[in-house]
Design a protein around this motif. Structure first.
Motif, PDB file in Angstrom:
ATOM      1  N   VAL A   1      25.725 -59.703 -76.907  1.00  0.00           N
ATOM      2  CA  VAL A   1      26.440 -58.498 -75.998  1.00  0.00           C
ATOM      3  C   VAL A   1      26.608 -58.717 -74.466  1.00  0.00           C
ATOM      4  N   PRO A   2      25.298 -59.151 -73.887  1.00  0.00           N
ATOM      5  CA  PRO A   2      25.400 -59.278 -72.440  1.00  0.00           C
ATOM      6  C   PRO A   2      25.902 -60.698 -72.232  1.00  0.00           C
TER       7      PRO A   2
ATOM      8  N   CYS B   1      28.632 -61.871 -73.145  1.00  0.00           N
ATOM      9  CA  CYS B   1      30.401 -61.974 -73.126  1.00  0.00           C
ATOM     10  C   CYS B   1      30.797 -61.305 -71.624  1.00  0.00           C
TER      11      CYS B   1
ATOM     12  N   TYR C   1      39.317 -46.694 -75.094  1.00  0.00           N
ATOM     13  CA  TYR C   1      38.548 -47.555 -73.752  1.00  0.00           C
ATOM     14  C   TYR C   1      39.696 -47.194 -72.803  1.00  0.00           C
TER      15      TYR C   1
ATOM     16  N   CYS D   1      29.074 -66.304 -76.180  1.00  0.00           N
ATOM     17  CA  CYS D   1      28.415 -65.667 -76.938  1.00  0.00           C
ATOM     18  C   CYS D   1      27.895 -66.412 -78.417  1.00  0.00           C
TER      19      CYS D   1
ATOM     20  N   ALA E   1      33.078 -58.350 -72.048  1.00  0.00           N
ATOM     21  CA  ALA E   1      32.647 -57.009 -72.644  1.00  0.00           C
ATOM     22  C   ALA E   1      33.445 -56.650 -73.924  1.00  0.00           C
TER      23      ALA E   1
END
Ligand code: SF4
Ligand code: SF4
Length: 137
Positions: free
Chosen positions: A50-51, A53, A68, A15, A56
């Motif tokens: 975000v994408p 990682c 979650y 990231c 997620a």
């Protein structure tokens, strides 16, 4: 608003490379600050991280999950946990964490308590000075 890195972070570091405002800082010392932290005053909420990682772990602040449901086998890393994790990060360097736990399938986890440490890191924690002692892990 800001984006938030949760305890799903195992310091892969992919990231950090894409953040256009360089506001992501690897925590140090790792046992006290085990994640990468996003400076909430500098993050422009672009979502580019975000994408990147593989785990997620990154969410817009208002979308951090309070319930979650684990797939099973994923690691969380947080202060006070004692499990060991070893891996290879985005740059081919070693990841060694002693603050982890593997989730069980179907386990429900509230990640909203992970929001405050992202603020604390820059207010009362090491903040950008952690970059000075960054060891690449
Ligand atoms: S890419 Fe994901 S796991 Fe890696 S440092 Fe960033 S948030 Fe953590
Ligand atoms: S949302 Fe954009 S500005 Fe914020 S940490 Fe991610 S890449 Fe950086």
């Amino acid at each position: 608003m800001t984006h938030i890195i949760t305890s799903l972070c195992v310091r892969d570091r992919g990231c950090i490379d894409v953040c256009p405002v360089e506001c992501m800082v690897p925590g140090q010392p790792i046992n006290e600050w085990p994640w990468i932290y996003i400076d909430p005053d500098t993050c422009i909420d672009c979502g580019a991280c975000v994408p990147e990682c593989p785990f997620a772990a990154i969410f817009p602040e208002d979308e951090v999950p309070s319930a979650y449901t684990a797939k099973g086998g994923e690691y969380i890393s947080n202060v006070g946990l004692t499990g060991h994790f070893e891996g290879t990060n985005h740059h081919g360097g070693p990841i060694v964490l002693d603050t982890t736990r593997q989730l069980e399938a179907g386990e429900v986890v509230d990640f909203t308590p992970d929001i405050q440490p992202n603020y604390d890191f820059f207010k009362t924690g090491p903040g950008y000075s952690a970059k000075d002692v960054d060891d690449g892990r």
